[in-house]
Write a protein that holds these residues in place. Structure first.
Motif, mmCIF file in Angstrom:
data_model
loop_
_atom_site.group_PDB
_atom_site.id
_atom_site.type_symbol
_atom_site.label_atom_id
_atom_site.label_comp_id
_atom_site.label_asym_id
_atom_site.label_seq_id
_atom_site.Cartn_x
_atom_site.Cartn_y
_atom_site.Cartn_z
ATOM 1 N N LYS A 121 8.414 8.267 13.679
ATOM 2 C CA LYS A 121 7.161 7.519 13.838
ATOM 3 C C LYS A 121 7.214 6.124 13.207
ATOM 4 O O LYS A 121 6.301 5.329 13.374
ATOM 5 N N LEU A 148 -12.665 0.171 2.037
ATOM 6 C CA LEU A 148 -11.586 1.143 2.269
ATOM 7 C C LEU A 148 -10.279 0.366 2.283
ATOM 8 O O LEU A 148 -10.175 -0.666 2.931
ATOM 9 N N ALA A 149 -9.302 0.848 1.561
ATOM 10 C CA ALA A 149 -8.000 0.186 1.628
ATOM 11 C C ALA A 149 -6.893 1.137 1.189
ATOM 12 O O ALA A 149 -7.113 2.050 0.390
ATOM 13 N N VAL A 150 -5.721 0.900 1.758
ATOM 14 C CA VAL A 150 -4.522 1.646 1.388
ATOM 15 C C VAL A 150 -3.420 0.596 1.175
ATOM 16 O O VAL A 150 -3.273 -0.322 1.974
ATOM 17 N N ARG A 157 0.930 3.007 3.911
ATOM 18 C CA ARG A 157 0.123 3.043 5.138
ATOM 19 C C ARG A 157 0.772 3.903 6.217
ATOM 20 O O ARG A 157 1.931 4.270 6.122
ATOM 21 N N LYS A 158 -0.018 4.159 7.231
ATOM 22 C CA LYS A 158 0.395 4.932 8.415
ATOM 23 C C LYS A 158 0.764 6.370 8.092
ATOM 24 O O LYS A 158 1.490 7.026 8.815
ATOM 25 N N LEU A 159 0.303 6.828 6.969
ATOM 26 C CA LEU A 159 0.563 8.204 6.556
ATOM 27 C C LEU A 159 -0.656 9.073 6.788
ATOM 28 O O LEU A 159 -0.657 10.237 6.432
ATOM 29 N N GLY A 160 -1.700 8.484 7.306
ATOM 30 C CA GLY A 160 -2.938 9.243 7.455
ATOM 31 C C GLY A 160 -3.815 9.205 6.213
ATOM 32 O O GLY A 160 -4.813 9.921 6.135
ATOM 33 N N ALA A 162 -5.785 6.798 4.969
ATOM 34 C CA ALA A 162 -7.135 6.271 5.213
ATOM 35 C C ALA A 162 -7.978 7.287 5.970
ATOM 36 O O ALA A 162 -9.150 7.506 5.649
ATOM 37 N N THR A 163 -7.376 7.931 6.952
ATOM 38 C CA THR A 163 -8.110 8.947 7.714
ATOM 39 C C THR A 163 -8.618 10.035 6.783
ATOM 40 O O THR A 163 -9.780 10.431 6.842
ATOM 41 N N ASN A 198 -9.373 -7.199 12.706
ATOM 42 C CA ASN A 198 -8.643 -6.158 11.972
ATOM 43 C C ASN A 198 -8.346 -4.963 12.886
ATOM 44 O O ASN A 198 -9.066 -3.976 12.920
ATOM 45 N N LEU A 248 -8.458 2.721 13.667
ATOM 46 C CA LEU A 248 -8.759 3.888 12.833
ATOM 47 C C LEU A 248 -10.206 4.337 13.031
ATOM 48 O O LEU A 248 -10.480 5.504 13.295
ATOM 49 N N TYR A 249 -11.137 3.419 12.931
ATOM 50 C CA TYR A 249 -12.549 3.790 13.023
ATOM 51 C C TYR A 249 -12.914 4.247 14.441
ATOM 52 O O TYR A 249 -13.586 5.248 14.633
ATOM 53 N N ILE A 256 -5.137 -0.284 20.020
ATOM 54 C CA ILE A 256 -3.695 -0.445 20.121
ATOM 55 C C ILE A 256 -3.087 0.733 20.852
ATOM 56 O O ILE A 256 -3.379 1.884 20.571
ATOM 57 N N LYS A 309 -0.548 3.477 22.117
ATOM 58 C CA LYS A 309 0.496 4.280 21.492
ATOM 59 C C LYS A 309 1.875 3.737 21.824
ATOM 60 O O LYS A 309 2.725 3.602 20.960
ATOM 61 N N LYS A 344 2.864 0.797 19.983
ATOM 62 C CA LYS A 344 3.085 1.072 18.579
ATOM 63 C C LYS A 344 4.473 1.631 18.315
ATOM 64 O O LYS A 344 5.023 1.479 17.247
HETATM 65 C C1 LIG Z 1 -6.896 -0.053 7.693
HETATM 66 C C2 LIG Z 1 -6.128 0.787 6.706
HETATM 67 C C3 LIG Z 1 -7.105 1.262 5.656
HETATM 68 C C4 LIG Z 1 -5.483 1.975 7.395
HETATM 69 O O1 LIG Z 1 -4.884 2.787 6.441
HETATM 70 P P1 LIG Z 1 -3.780 3.900 6.802
HETATM 71 O O2 LIG Z 1 -3.746 4.875 5.702
HETATM 72 O O3 LIG Z 1 -2.539 3.254 7.160
HETATM 73 O O4 LIG Z 1 -4.428 4.571 8.080
HETATM 74 P P2 LIG Z 1 -4.032 5.961 8.727
HETATM 75 O O5 LIG Z 1 -2.628 6.279 8.450
HETATM 76 O O6 LIG Z 1 -5.032 6.970 8.344
HETATM 77 O O7 LIG Z 1 -4.193 5.574 10.228
HETATM 78 C C5 LIG Z 1 -5.038 6.213 11.102
HETATM 79 C C6 LIG Z 1 -4.962 5.558 12.437
HETATM 80 O O8 LIG Z 1 -5.344 4.200 12.379
HETATM 81 C C7 LIG Z 1 -4.579 3.458 13.309
HETATM 82 N N1 LIG Z 1 -3.775 2.470 12.590
HETATM 83 C C8 LIG Z 1 -3.523 2.420 11.276
HETATM 84 N N2 LIG Z 1 -2.748 1.365 10.987
HETATM 85 C C9 LIG Z 1 -2.493 0.754 12.129
HETATM 86 C C10 LIG Z 1 -1.759 -0.402 12.491
HETATM 87 N N3 LIG Z 1 -1.127 -1.140 11.571
HETATM 88 N N4 LIG Z 1 -1.737 -0.747 13.771
HETATM 89 C C11 LIG Z 1 -2.368 -0.028 14.679
HETATM 90 N N5 LIG Z 1 -3.073 1.060 14.411
HETATM 91 C C12 LIG Z 1 -3.159 1.455 13.164
HETATM 92 C C13 LIG Z 1 -3.698 4.409 14.024
HETATM 93 O O9 LIG Z 1 -4.363 4.809 15.183
HETATM 94 C C14 LIG Z 1 -3.589 5.547 13.066
HETATM 95 O O10 LIG Z 1 -3.385 6.779 13.703
HETATM 96 P P3 LIG Z 1 -1.896 7.283 14.059
HETATM 97 O O11 LIG Z 1 -1.090 7.156 12.824
HETATM 98 O O12 LIG Z 1 -2.112 8.670 14.467
HETATM 99 O O13 LIG Z 1 -1.435 6.398 15.135
HETATM 100 C C15 LIG Z 1 -5.010 -0.023 6.036
HETATM 101 O O14 LIG Z 1 -4.257 -0.623 7.024
HETATM 102 C C16 LIG Z 1 -5.473 -1.069 5.067
HETATM 103 O O15 LIG Z 1 -5.694 -0.786 3.913
HETATM 104 N N6 LIG Z 1 -5.607 -2.322 5.498
HETATM 105 C C17 LIG Z 1 -6.055 -3.399 4.660
HETATM 106 C C18 LIG Z 1 -7.458 -3.209 4.206
HETATM 107 C C19 LIG Z 1 -8.401 -3.026 5.345
HETATM 108 O O16 LIG Z 1 -8.298 -3.665 6.346
HETATM 109 N N7 LIG Z 1 -9.396 -2.162 5.141
HETATM 110 C C20 LIG Z 1 -10.410 -1.884 6.111
HETATM 111 C C21 LIG Z 1 -11.513 -2.839 5.910
HETATM 112 S S1 LIG Z 1 -12.859 -2.457 6.934
#
Ligand SMILES: CC(C)(COP(=O)(O)OP(=O)(O)OC[C@H]1O[C@@H](n2cnc3c(N)ncnc32)[C@H](O)[C@@H]1OP(=O)(O)O)[C@@H](O)C(=O)NCCC(=O)NCCS
Lengths: 899, 185
Positions: free
Chosen positions: A336, B74-76, B81-84, B86-87, B114, B120-121, B173, B175, B178
């Protein structure tokens, strides 16, 4: 903050007319509205007619304070008190001034006297109690709340105050008793969350006082009122464990793991319920217990990386299961393209089983081979997308870096970059590799490259700024940082406003490294300022919590505040502050010669002063709770997101004051660096550090240096013994012992005889059996031939003792090449020390000093070819070229020196 | 590996730091304390095995509507990241909103640009776009105001706003895109 009681203390002599009373009311109103200029005029006019009216005099005092005429205000306040010793208003007013000056002990004294003069005033008691909480004056606080309850028995806040005070004092049974009373008088109608909070608070009290059965039965009997079920459940499980009811505990934590399989604490408690204290010390039998459970959970929770990972922690490296799990776990990341595989596995490298890293290496090398040759993962026929190879190399680069295979790590990351030049994460890792090898300039450039590929990601921005600071490129860091903050303000202003402590600490370190002690102080003091703000935040939440009844959180909060100086950002800042003050003591601040370059990263006074006014409307109050961006959001959302805000200041008077705060009155840190009592300053930070980290080796070693200045030899011995307990062979123990005895010899005439006697007695112990200082030093150097740090310090001390420069040079310079323990960063630290302390301050022969620095640098250059601190400064192009050519060719460097 | 657990007071300093690291909307410590002392049940953190905080969700109840939750931040960290993560953080916060405050809906704001957060949302968590708030952010960028029904009976009332007249909905985005190596956000 509310002004003192306005209920007029009827002045003894004159009866006031209705008109007079009205004037006083207007005065009060003007004061509340912060219309100070008008208020002062009114007060003066009134006082012409009634020159001794205490209320008017007090308002005048407060108004002066509001106008920022603090000295006048204090003088006036004191005068009113002197003339009206028994007036509670006068004392209350003076206390108010002290409170706003943050002189809390004085404020408390005044409020106490005010209270004595008027035992019925609720306002005085409330003001007093806030300070008593802040000062943790629990007995005083108890009295205040008891009196308050007596005056206003129906007022909830007083009950809460009394309960939490008993709790914090450790009188849990009293707290519970009053809490029960309180719950009884509370209206029972649908209290919802508040009721739930009170019940859970009582559970906490019972739990803390070890009334476990009562806590359990309360959790059960009131279950239907409890809405924070997660907490209640977790607490129930914890209590079961305390009571050794393991079967019951197991059930609770199994349920909780179902709710949130990724909460590691639940897993740890679950193991405990199985009799497993920790994964590190797990037995064979216990492994057999966990294996089937996690196999099952693993099937049920494919997305829980915690559950997928735990077996890798407990399975031995030589078991078949480990390899299978490893393959399964990493497959997901590789396929992935999830960058954090290494972060997820790195805990396996330092666990008890050091063979795991070997197994991991072999597995990924085989995977790499398989991907290169067949495009498949090991043991699979499925063709993977080309990116899988990229992520495999990406992992291996980090792995090799971790195990010290520098050449291999660069090889992998360079191939990964070649594979997909647009992948940001590759450059992040490459920057990290460069950093680990001391090429901080190259690392910063590399990170900046990554940032440029994804400008919208603030994370990259932050880290790129960090890398620039580590490379002492402060201007660059500031430029990068400015793209996300308010560019109208200086970086210093912004980091301070946003309490961005990592930047403050890094900036302080960078200035220190480059010899700018004054600026270093300036940056580090911002960290201290942030902590003072955290401490003072307490004032804002007492009333708030009384409404919300979130007592568990509140008590946790106060306990956290009690320990807030334990936090690493403070410790880091304090350590360096002490160091800088000690350096300044030996090497006083000299004003830098005017250069054309402005002091890096910070707007100078001139810049700041000439900057255009940032806002036309008055910005924020003195303590803006939410930053500009968010404020905007607030307006839009019409959600009030802030705690009860301080009164709005939209009077012209205030603007002047606010703008004043923005002007940097000490742009070069000169004022900080030239205070007369440098040692006292150092001592202040030292005290806090030692109070909250009594076991910190670094703190004790710094303390020794302060004590040496103050000739407190017995304290030195005490601290050294403490250090010895933790790190028996710490090289700085030796250094301090030698320094102390040298100083005593030099100052023999003025040292107290009894102290001398003790030092004489301790010699045998501290000198490791040697009979003279010189013998001690020589013996020490011989004994620690293999340690770079020990050799270095021995050389330094030898020079001080004998002025034998040849021998000292030999020890110091050869320490770099002869011992395996030298790393680029401790060599850099030593070189900074040589330059800024040893050679600069020590009464040292200039040619020896030059020679020493030059030779030490030379040796470091050879040993750490990538570390740019040891390289002569060069142009940017040159260094880019070199960092890319040298990185892949270095082989002979530092196996196993870092970490 | 990353552990997801309820937030404690002692996490707030690290939370503030993670916020400063990841997002341009920053707050003083007092604001985090305010959240924690008002709704101690609603915020969650993610930490790695060395107990370093690597992600957080800061949630609250709308001061004007006790049945409405709001995600303040919310932030990771990029390294996780991409580990789920944030979800999972969001799911925990949503569950707590329902359980503790009986909340019916939860709302949030996200920058139009963003993509990661929007995907994600919108795609994963099924938030709906309520409206576009013009120049919502400090730098004048527009925000999507998004809402999610937390209980089935409210689902019908919340739908993606028809943005056609104003503009196209951002494309989630894909799949396939990605999967390609070297992706950008
Ligand atoms: C947005 C953010 C919180 C996502 O955190 P994360 O832990 O990586 O998110 P998840 O792993 O739970 O991702 C869930 C889904 O979001 C989408 N997603 C996450 N990162 C993505 C990326 N870089 N590009 C496209 N889709 C993305 C995907 O659909 C993903 O599902 P999948 O892994 O099954 O494809 C993180 O990128 C972040 O901290 N960004 C900076 C701060 C920010 O923007 N906060 C939100 C402010 S409103």
């Amino acid at each position: 903050m509310a002004p003192p009681t306005k209920t007029a203390a009827a002045p003894k002599e004159v009866k006031l007319t209705t008109k007079d009373t009205n004037t006083l009311k207007t005065l009060s109103k003007l004061f509340d509205e912060r219309k100070y200029k008008k208020a002062i005029k009114q007060a003066d006019a009134f006082l012409k007619i009634h020159p001794t009216n205490v209320d008017a005099l007090c308002f005048r005092t407060l108004t002066l304070y509001g106008l920022n005429l603090k000295e006048e205000a204090h003088a006036a306040g004191k005068q009113v008190v002197r003339d009206n010793m028994s007036s509670f208003t006068a004392w209350h007013t003076l206390g108010f001034l002290h409170r706003n000056d943050k002189n809390f002990p004085e404020a408390l004294k005044c409020f106490r006297t005010a209270h004595r003069n008027n035992k019925e005033s609720v306002q005085i008691l409330k003001d007093m109690s806030l300070i008593q909480i802040f000062q943790r004056d629990y007995p005083g606080l108890l009295d205040s709340y008891k009196t308050l309850l007596h005056l206003q028995p129906g007022y909830k806040g007083h009950w809460i105050g009394l309960i939490t005070t008993y709790h914090l004092m450790g009188s849990h049974s009293q707290a519970i008793f009053i809490l029960d009373e309180f719950i009884n008088v509370l209206d029972q109608e649908n209290e919802g969350i508040r009721r739930s909070e009170l019940i859970l608070y009582k559970v906490q009290l019972l739990d803390e006082s070890n009334e476990l059965d009562k806590a359990l039965s309360l959790l059960k009997s009131d279950a239907k009122f409890i809405v924070d079920k997660l907490w209640a459940k977790n607490k129930t499980g914890e209590i079961y464990i305390k009571k050794n009811m393991l079967k019951e505990a197991e059930k609770v934590f199994t349920d909780l793991i179902k709710l949130n399989p990724d909460n590691m604490n639940y897993h740890k408690k679950f193991w405990e319920s199985k009799g497993i204290k920790s994964i590190e010390t797990i037995t064979k039998e216990q492994i057999e217990i966990l294996k089937p459970i996690y196999a099952e959970w693993g099937e049920l929770n494919p997305k829980s990386f915690v559950i997928q990972k735990i077996p890798l922690n407990f399975l031995p490296s030589d078991s078949e299961g480990f390899l299978i799990r490893l393959a399964k776990f990493s497959r997901h990341f590789l396929v992935k393209g999830i960058p954090s595989l290494f972060n997820n596995l790195k805990s396996l490298y330092n666990g008890g089983d050091d063979k795991k890293s070997k197994v991991i290496e072999k597995f990924f090398e085989e995977t790499l081979q398989s991907l290169i040759e067949k495009g498949t993962l090991v043991g699979s026929d499925q063709q993977e997308s080309p990116s899988t190879l990229l992520w495999c190399r990406y992992f291996l680069a980090q792995h090799y870096d971790r195990v010290g295979k520098i050449k291999e790590s660069f090889e992998q990351i360079d191939k990964a970059i070649e594979h997909t030049p647009t992948n940001v994460d590759n450059y992040i890792v490459r920057a990290k590799l460069l950093k680990h090898n001391g090429d901080l300039v190259g690392a910063a450039q590399q990170y900046e490259h990554a940032r440029q590929l994804d400008l919208a990601d603030r994370y990259l921005n932050t880290k790129s700024a960090l890398y620039a600071l580590r490379a002492d490129e402060r201007d660059n860091a500031s430029k990068i940082f400015k793209t996300v903050i308010d560019p109208n303000d200086s970086t210093m202003f912004n980091i301070s406003e946003y309490q961005c402590m990592w930047y403050e600490n890094e900036l302080g370190q960078s200035y220190y490294r480059t010899g700018d002690n004054a600026m270093s102080l300036k940056a580090l003091h911002l960290v201290d300022k942030a902590f003072t703000e955290f401490i003072e935040d307490q004032f804002d939440f007492f009333n708030h919590m009384q409404k919300k009844l979130t007592l568990r959180a509140y008590v946790d909060f106060l306990r956290w505040e009690d320990q807030v100086y334990k936090n690493k950002p403070f410790l880091d800042a304090a350590k360096l502050l002490v160091k800088v003050y000690l350096t300044l003591l030996k090497k006083p601040y000299v004003k830098p010669v005017e250069t054309t370059q402005s002091s890096a990263g910070v707007a100078t006074a001139a810049e700041t002063a000439s900057a255009p006014p940032t806002t036309t409307e008055p910005t924020a109050t003195t303590t803006p709770v939410v930053k500009e961006n968010e404020k905007k959001q607030n307006n839009k959302q019409n959600n009030k997101q802030t705690p009860p805000p301080p009164p709005k200041k939209d009077d012209d008077d205030e603007v002047e004051v606010d703008e004043k705060n923005k002007v940097d009155e000490d742009p070069l840190g000169e004022k900080l660096a030239t205070v007369p009592n440098l040692l006292e300053q150092a001592n202040k930070f030292l005290k806090t550090m030692l109070k909250f980290n009594p076991d910190s080796v670094d703190a004790h070693l710094l303390a020794c240096q302060c004590y040496l200045e103050k000739r407190k030899y017995l304290l030195i011995i005490q601290s050294l013994l403490k250090v010895k307990q933790v790190v028996p062979n710490h090289p700085l123990i030796f250094k301090n012992v030698v320094a102390m005895y040298r100083q005593v010899e030099q100052q023999a005439d003025t040292t107290d005889a009894s102290v001398k006697k003790i030092l004489e007695d301790e010699k045998a112990n501290l000198f490791d059996g040697a009979t003279s200082l010189l013998q001690f030093v020589e013996q020490y150097a011989a004994k620690h031939k293999d340690s770079h740090a020990h050799q270095f310090i021995a050389g330094e001390q030898l020079y001080h003792l004998t002025k034998d420069s040849a021998k000292a040079l030999d020890l110091i310079v050869n320490s770099v090449s002869s011992s395996a323990t030298a790393s680029w960063d401790n060599c850099r630290e030593n070189l900074v020390h040589l330059k800024s302390v040893f050679c600069d301050i020590g009464k040292i022969d200039q040619s020896f000093a030059d020679n020493l620095i030059q030779q030490y640098t030379e040796k470091c250059k050879i040993r750490f070819p990538l570390a740019n601190y040891f390289q002569p400064p060069k142009s940017i192009e040159q260094s880019t070229e070199e960092s890319t050519t040298t990185t892949t060719t270095t082989t002979t460097t530092t196996n196993g020196t870092s970490n | 590996m990353v552990s997801i657990r309820p937030c404690q007071v002692s996490d707030l300093l690290a939370m503030q730091n993670a916020n400063l690291t990841c997002l341009p909307e920053n707050y003083q410590m007092k604001y985090y304390l305010y959240h924690h002392l008002t709704w101690p049940q609603l915020s969650f953190v993610a930490e790695d095995e060395g107990n370093k905080l690597v992600g957080y969700v800061l949630a609250k109840i709308d001061e004007n509507n006790p049945k409405k939750g709001h995600i303040t931040s919310l932030a990771v960290l990029r390294s996780h990241r991409k580990l789920g993560v944030a979800t999972k953080l969001m799911k925990q916060a949503q569950a707590a909103l329902v359980e503790t405050f009986d909340a019916e809906v939860v709302s949030l704001h996200v920058r139009k640009s963003n993509r990661a957060a929007f995907t994600l949302y919108h795609e994963i968590l099924k938030f709906k776009i309520q409206e576009i708030e013009k120049e919502y952010y400090g730098d004048k960028e527009d925000a999507y105001s998004m809402t999610l029904a937390l209980k089935p009976e409210h689902e019908m009332t919340i739908k993606d706003k028809d943005l056609k007249k104003e503009e196209k909905k951002p494309e989630p985005i894909k799949k396939a895109a990605k999967k390609a190596a070297g992706k950008k956000k």
